[in-house]
Design a protein around this motif. Structure first.
Motif, PDB file in Angstrom:
ATOM      1  N   LYS A   1      -9.349 -27.573 -27.149  1.00  8.31           N
ATOM      2  CA  LYS A   1     -10.077 -26.435 -27.740  1.00  8.31           C
ATOM      3  C   LYS A   1     -11.154 -25.935 -26.783  1.00  8.31           C
ATOM      4  O   LYS A   1     -11.380 -24.733 -26.650  1.00  8.31           O
ATOM      5  CB  LYS A   1     -10.714 -26.856 -29.069  1.00  8.31           C
ATOM      6  CG  LYS A   1      -9.696 -26.935 -30.193  1.00  8.31           C
ATOM      7  CD  LYS A   1     -10.353 -27.393 -31.485  1.00  8.31           C
ATOM      8  CE  LYS A   1      -9.289 -27.789 -32.499  1.00  8.31           C
ATOM      9  NZ  LYS A   1      -9.814 -28.658 -33.554  1.00  8.31           N
ATOM     10  N   GLN A   2     -11.816 -26.873 -26.107  1.00  2.00           N
ATOM     11  CA  GLN A   2     -12.859 -26.471 -25.147  1.00  2.00           C
ATOM     12  C   GLN A   2     -12.252 -25.814 -23.909  1.00  2.00           C
ATOM     13  O   GLN A   2     -12.834 -24.905 -23.328  1.00  2.00           O
ATOM     14  CB  GLN A   2     -13.659 -27.695 -24.696  1.00  2.00           C
ATOM     15  CG  GLN A   2     -14.588 -28.256 -25.758  1.00  2.00           C
ATOM     16  CD  GLN A   2     -15.329 -29.476 -25.235  1.00  2.00           C
ATOM     17  OE1 GLN A   2     -15.894 -29.459 -24.148  1.00  2.00           O
ATOM     18  NE2 GLN A   2     -15.314 -30.547 -25.999  1.00  2.00           N
TER      19      GLN A   2
ATOM     20  N   THR B   1      -5.994 -12.442 -13.925  1.00  2.00           N
ATOM     21  CA  THR B   1      -6.492 -13.824 -13.979  1.00  2.00           C
ATOM     22  C   THR B   1      -6.327 -14.501 -12.626  1.00  2.00           C
ATOM     23  O   THR B   1      -7.150 -15.322 -12.218  1.00  2.00           O
ATOM     24  CB  THR B   1      -5.738 -14.614 -15.072  1.00  2.00           C
ATOM     25  OG1 THR B   1      -5.790 -13.858 -16.268  1.00  2.00           O
ATOM     26  CG2 THR B   1      -6.364 -15.965 -15.310  1.00  2.00           C
TER      27      THR B   1
ATOM     28  N   LYS C   1      -9.236 -24.166 -23.507  1.00  2.00           N
ATOM     29  CA  LYS C   1      -8.298 -23.044 -23.601  1.00  2.00           C
ATOM     30  C   LYS C   1      -8.849 -21.721 -23.043  1.00  2.00           C
ATOM     31  O   LYS C   1      -8.253 -21.103 -22.158  1.00  2.00           O
ATOM     32  CB  LYS C   1      -7.829 -22.853 -25.047  1.00  2.00           C
ATOM     33  CG  LYS C   1      -6.766 -21.757 -25.117  1.00  2.00           C
ATOM     34  CD  LYS C   1      -6.180 -21.589 -26.467  1.00  2.00           C
ATOM     35  CE  LYS C   1      -5.062 -20.568 -26.523  1.00  2.00           C
ATOM     36  NZ  LYS C   1      -5.023 -19.507 -25.553  1.00  2.00           N
ATOM     37  N   ALA C   2     -10.012 -21.302 -23.544  1.00  2.00           N
ATOM     38  CA  ALA C   2     -10.543 -19.999 -23.128  1.00  2.00           C
ATOM     39  C   ALA C   2     -10.886 -20.003 -21.635  1.00  2.00           C
ATOM     40  O   ALA C   2     -10.668 -19.005 -20.930  1.00  2.00           O
ATOM     41  CB  ALA C   2     -11.780 -19.662 -23.955  1.00  2.00           C
ATOM     42  N   VAL C   3     -11.392 -21.141 -21.161  1.00  2.00           N
ATOM     43  CA  VAL C   3     -11.758 -21.259 -19.742  1.00  2.00           C
ATOM     44  C   VAL C   3     -10.515 -21.096 -18.866  1.00  2.00           C
ATOM     45  O   VAL C   3     -10.512 -20.351 -17.879  1.00  2.00           O
ATOM     46  CB  VAL C   3     -12.406 -22.652 -19.480  1.00  2.00           C
ATOM     47  CG1 VAL C   3     -12.773 -22.807 -18.017  1.00  2.00           C
ATOM     48  CG2 VAL C   3     -13.614 -22.865 -20.371  1.00  2.00           C
TER      49      VAL C   3
ATOM     50  N   ASP D   1      -7.563 -19.736 -19.734  1.00  2.00           N
ATOM     51  CA  ASP D   1      -6.959 -18.399 -19.887  1.00  2.00           C
ATOM     52  C   ASP D   1      -7.683 -17.375 -19.017  1.00  2.00           C
ATOM     53  O   ASP D   1      -7.082 -16.404 -18.551  1.00  2.00           O
ATOM     54  CB  ASP D   1      -6.988 -17.952 -21.355  1.00  2.00           C
ATOM     55  CG  ASP D   1      -5.921 -18.672 -22.177  1.00  2.00           C
ATOM     56  OD1 ASP D   1      -5.091 -19.383 -21.563  1.00  2.00           O
ATOM     57  OD2 ASP D   1      -5.924 -18.525 -23.411  1.00  2.00           O
ATOM     58  N   ALA D   2      -8.990 -17.593 -18.793  1.00  2.00           N
ATOM     59  CA  ALA D   2      -9.765 -16.658 -17.970  1.00  2.00           C
ATOM     60  C   ALA D   2      -9.639 -16.978 -16.478  1.00  2.00           C
ATOM     61  O   ALA D   2     -10.107 -16.217 -15.631  1.00  2.00           O
ATOM     62  CB  ALA D   2     -11.239 -16.692 -18.387  1.00  2.00           C
TER      63      ALA D   2
ATOM     64  N   ASP E   1      -2.047 -17.702 -17.923  1.00  2.00           N
ATOM     65  CA  ASP E   1      -2.952 -17.344 -16.813  1.00  2.00           C
ATOM     66  C   ASP E   1      -2.187 -16.813 -15.594  1.00  2.00           C
ATOM     67  O   ASP E   1      -2.787 -16.519 -14.565  1.00  2.00           O
ATOM     68  CB  ASP E   1      -3.840 -18.540 -16.411  1.00  2.00           C
ATOM     69  CG  ASP E   1      -3.048 -19.784 -16.011  1.00  2.00           C
ATOM     70  OD1 ASP E   1      -1.834 -19.857 -16.327  1.00  2.00           O
ATOM     71  OD2 ASP E   1      -3.640 -20.683 -15.400  1.00  2.00           O
TER      72      ASP E   1
END
Ligand code: AP5
Ligand code: ZN
Length: 215
Positions: free
Chosen positions: A47-48, A168, A50-52, A54-55, A163
């Motif tokens: 969860k921590q 990206t 994923k966003a990192v 994907d970016a 990504d």
């Protein structure tokens, strides 16, 4: 044998690591794969991360160091391993050295894979992998021999990474040159750095790596 494959996104680290698993009889430890598994499992780390991911940014050193430290304690790593995509910062490089020191082990080779940026973008944009065994393919250059069937495990399921797109990829390349490329100097000073021309075809790159590994 403890080997690090160092190189920018799309350099061919995963492709070569997959080939070396059988030839060297040691596992591939890809922090990217481990993090993607955590994301798929929706664990706290996933969860921590994923966003990192994907970016196209780097996941924190603490998280990645903890994952690797736990993984290299597994029995299948007793005879060595191939680190693919780790370490990626100087903090991670110090951490892996401390992990190995604690086990009385040392790195054998750090192999830098050099590829031009425009080629990297092209490679990553067309990449897809077997959903079952992880074999790496490309829309133009490296399709499965039988369309839609994995050469290695005959699975018919494939996947693409969120990504792997041009925007990206720019962030991933920036982070490579800012945070990871200093490791080239770091390992050069330690005398463990070797490099291969990653622009060659896949077989030629494998041969270049094998020449280093076989001394
Ligand atoms: P990660 O999964 O490690 O991705 P990466 O480093 O960006 O590398 P890639 O997997 O994209 O490329 P590769 O060098 O393995 O190339 P491949 O063999 O697939 O990391 C993803 C994310 O996770 C990071 O952005 C970050 O957020 C996080 N992360 C992971 N590790 C981390 C860490 N240590 N610290 C912090 N965050 C971390 O090949 C690419 C394509 O080219 C394929 O289509 C292939 O068929 C083709 N190809 C390969 N070789 C050749 C060749 N010689 N000629 C022609 N085509 C080729
Ligand atoms: Zn497969």
């Amino acid at each position: 044998m403890i080997l690090i494959l160092l190189g920018p996104p799309g350099a061919g680290k995963g492709t070569q690591a997959h080939r070396l698993i059988e030839r060297l009889g040691i596992p591939q430890l890809s922090t990217g794969d481990m993090l993607r598994a955590a994301v798929a499992a929706q664990s706290e780390v996933g969860k921590q991360a994923k966003a990192v991911m994907d970016a196209g940014n780097l996941v924190s050193d603490d998280i990645v160091n903890a994952i690797v430290s736990e993984r290299i304690d597994q029995p299948d790593c007793a005879n060595g391993f191939i680190l693919d995509g780790y370490p990626r910062t100087l903090v991670q490089a110090d951490a892996v050295e401390a992990m190995l020191d604690a086990k009385g082990l040392a790195l054998d080779h750090v192999i830098e894979m050099r590829v031009d940026d425009d080629v990297l973008v092209k490679r990553v944009s067309g990449r897809f992998t077997c959903a079952k065994c992880g074999a790496v393919y490309h829309d133009e250059d490296r399709k499965p021999k039988v369309d839609g069937v994995c050469d290695v495990c005959q699975s018919t399921e494939f996947k693409r990474r969120p990504d792997d797109n041009a925007e990206t990829m720019r962030t991933r390349l920036r982070s490579y040159y800012k945070d990871t490329s200093p490791l080239v100097g770091y390992y050069h000073c330690k005398g463990t750095l070797r490099w291969v021309d990653g622009m060659q075809d896949v077989d030629a790159v494998t041969q270049s790596i094998e020449r280093i590994v076989n001394g």
